[in-house]
Design an enzyme around this catalytic site. Structure first.
Site, mmCIF file in Angstrom:
data_model
loop_
_atom_site.group_PDB
_atom_site.id
_atom_site.type_symbol
_atom_site.label_atom_id
_atom_site.label_comp_id
_atom_site.label_asym_id
_atom_site.label_seq_id
_atom_site.Cartn_x
_atom_site.Cartn_y
_atom_site.Cartn_z
ATOM 1 N N ASP A 1 24.421 177.661 0.880
ATOM 2 C CA ASP A 1 23.395 178.314 2.049
ATOM 3 C C ASP A 1 23.242 177.255 2.923
ATOM 4 O OD1 ASP A 1 20.673 180.449 1.380
ATOM 5 O OD2 ASP A 1 20.935 179.146 3.107
ATOM 6 N N ASP B 1 24.911 183.431 6.454
ATOM 7 C CA ASP B 1 24.763 181.924 6.118
ATOM 8 C C ASP B 1 24.660 181.657 4.678
ATOM 9 O OD1 ASP B 1 21.998 182.405 5.302
ATOM 10 O OD2 ASP B 1 21.615 180.304 5.845
ATOM 11 N N GLU B 2 25.282 182.557 3.710
ATOM 12 C CA GLU B 2 25.412 182.133 2.540
ATOM 13 C C GLU B 2 26.535 183.048 1.676
ATOM 14 O OE1 GLU B 2 22.254 183.473 -0.313
ATOM 15 O OE2 GLU B 2 21.399 184.423 1.292
HETATM 16 P P1 TTP Z 1 17.910 181.642 5.301
HETATM 17 O O1 TTP Z 1 19.103 181.081 4.493
HETATM 18 O O2 TTP Z 1 16.893 182.435 4.291
HETATM 19 O O3 TTP Z 1 16.930 180.737 6.011
HETATM 20 P P2 TTP Z 1 17.564 179.455 6.861
HETATM 21 O O4 TTP Z 1 18.999 179.223 6.791
HETATM 22 O O5 TTP Z 1 16.939 179.600 8.311
HETATM 23 O O6 TTP Z 1 16.825 178.484 6.105
HETATM 24 P P3 TTP Z 1 16.907 177.694 4.770
HETATM 25 O O7 TTP Z 1 18.139 178.290 4.102
HETATM 26 O O8 TTP Z 1 17.258 176.241 4.700
HETATM 27 O O9 TTP Z 1 15.685 177.821 3.993
HETATM 28 O O10 TTP Z 1 18.305 182.963 6.309
HETATM 29 C C1 TTP Z 1 19.529 182.585 7.150
HETATM 30 C C2 TTP Z 1 19.094 183.276 8.472
HETATM 31 O O11 TTP Z 1 18.585 184.398 8.345
HETATM 32 C C3 TTP Z 1 18.328 182.428 9.174
HETATM 33 O O12 TTP Z 1 18.468 181.169 9.976
HETATM 34 C C4 TTP Z 1 17.538 183.447 10.246
HETATM 35 C C5 TTP Z 1 18.033 184.736 9.479
HETATM 36 N N1 TTP Z 1 16.625 185.322 8.805
HETATM 37 C C6 TTP Z 1 15.863 186.322 9.538
HETATM 38 O O13 TTP Z 1 16.339 186.637 10.549
HETATM 39 N N2 TTP Z 1 14.705 186.792 8.897
HETATM 40 C C7 TTP Z 1 14.177 186.410 7.953
HETATM 41 O O14 TTP Z 1 13.012 186.735 7.561
HETATM 42 C C8 TTP Z 1 15.202 185.434 7.066
HETATM 43 C C9 TTP Z 1 14.478 184.866 5.792
HETATM 44 C C10 TTP Z 1 16.426 185.003 7.705
HETATM 45 MG MG MG Z 2 20.014 179.443 4.984
#
Ligand code: TTP
Ligand code: MG
Length: 380
Positions: A9, A103-104
């Site tokens: 992730d 992103d995961e």
């Molecule tokens: P996440 O992996 O949940 O968040 P992140 O990568 O920004 O941060 P981290 O993993 O370090 O906690 O989500 C991935 C992407 O998805 C994020 O960069 C933006 C998008 N996203 C949204 O658009 N709305 C949301 O509510 C969430 C949770 C994520």
């Molecule tokens: Mg993330």
């Protein structure tokens, strides 16, 4: 054989891409999301999270909490492109990859022990490959199943690397709130609280028959997860049928030079997309919509699959030249299908040289965006 699942992730994904592409933003609180009056935060850099800014928070609240933040609308096409690149890197580690979001992804890496001395080193290698290829930081978790691997990747964010060894889950889970379990929303949380259950450890020890009485169908799943059990398999994504791009023009286009230039720009985009996602294909299709809206598609299948811009362009031109040119053209598209994983196969030196050239070009594009480098013919 020991089952091993890795969950990758990216850290603060959208914000991290912005910081990477605009070095002046590095180390600053960057908030990406809707900038309109009712916008919400998509994500925030870890610097901004220190001010209490979180995903899904109203943008107005984020501005109150972090007045000196840098607020950006973001570039979703760019994030998809970076995502495709990351997934290609991960596919190089294990073909059993299940992307969950941009992103995961989960990777099934069971049976790879011969290739890596231990799972920790494999996880470290993944982090390094992602960082080298796209210049971004991933958090990685490894465990015997999906649930634990995803939990592990989150434990030491950002820049985390956590391995939960087989049989060691209960220690990690015991004091976590039940809301960390998949399937526990506000309603189930309420029921569990009434039963005196707030931690995963308490749930794990709770009598299953009694739990079924109170929570119904979901009880068995919750009980298994609380005990660190999860049988779900990593399901590899099916390859796409085709990869293409089409463009509608503001005015109908005429003239072979102008139209060939558009075909070249399309071929360059399609070639890049193919290479980004790790495919090549044998069938090239050109779509033409004339000013009258009459639409035709014509294809040509090559002896060898390709993801080279020039080959796609030249084939598209050959197809295009055979089509009618009596009317202006409203839309042009190029699609490559009959896809296979991997690069163009070639037995000739020429192919190797071109491959090297594309590797260089693609590294630049991956790092600085698709527009950083183009054919001289397209610079107008
Ligand atoms: P996440 O992996 O949940 O968040 P992140 O990568 O920004 O941060 P981290 O993993 O370090 O906690 O989500 C991935 C992407 O998805 C994020 O960069 C933006 C998008 N996203 C949204 O658009 N709305 C949301 O509510 C969430 C949770 C994520
Ligand atoms: Mg993330």
């Amino acid at each position: 054989m020991q089952r091993w699942v890795i969950h990758v992730d990216m850290d603060a994904f959208y914000a991290a891409v912005e910081q990477r592409d605009h070095p002046e933003l590095a180390g600053k609180p960057v908030i990406v999301g809707g900038l309109g009056s009712r916008g919400v935060v998509s994500t925030a850099s870890y610097e901004a999270r220190e001010f209490g800014v979180q995903s899904a928070m109203p943008m107005a609240e984020a501005r109150r909490r972090c007045p000196r933040g840098i607020f950006l609308a973001g570039d979703h096409a760019r994030y998809s492109e970076v995502s495709a690149r990351i997934m290609t890197v991960l596919s190089g580690v294990s073909p059993l990859i299940e992307p969950l979001a941009l992103d995961e992804a989960f990777l099934d890496v069971g049976g790879m022990e011969q290739l890596y001395p231990d799972i920790y080193q494999l996880a470290a290698e993944i982090k390094q490959r992602v960082r080298q290829t796209v210049g971004l930081v991933a958090s990685v978790g490894a465990a015997e199943n999906k649930f634990l691997a995803k939990l592990a990747s989150d434990l030491k964010k950002p820049d985390g690397l956590v391995v939960i060894a087989p049989g060691k889950a209960s220690g990690v889970l015991a004091s976590m709130p039940v809301s960390r379990l998949w399937g526990v929303g506000a309603a189930t949380n309420g029921i569990l609280r009434e039963l005196g259950i707030t931690t995963i450890g308490e749930l794990a020890r709770f009598d299953l028959a009694l739990l079924i009485q109170h929570c119904g169908n979901i009880a068995q799943q919750l009980h298994a997860l609380a005990n660190g059990r999860d049988d779900r398999l990593v399901i590899a994504e099916r390859p796409p049928q085709s990869i293409g791009k089409e463009l509608t023009f503001a005015v109908d286009l005429t003239g072979p030079d102008r139209l060939r230039a558009e075909l070249l720009a399309l071929a360059e985009k399609v070639g890049w997309r193919l290479r980004c996602s790790g495919y090549s294909g044998r069938t090239i299709t050109v779509k033409i919509r004339y000013g009258s809206f009459r639409t035709i598609t014509r294809s040509c299948t090559l002896a060898q699959s390709t993801n080279f811009d020039e080959t796609i362009y030249q084939t598209a031109c050959t197809i295009f030249d055979k089509c009618s040119h009596t009317e202006g053209i409203r839309l042009l598209g190029i699609t490559v299908s009959s896809l296979q994983s991997g690069d163009q196969l070639t037995l000739f030196d020429e192919g190797d040289k071109r491959r090297a050239l594309y590797n260089t070009v693609d590294r630049l594009k991956a790092r600085f965006g698709e527009a950083i480098i183009t054919k001289a013919q397209l610079l107008r």
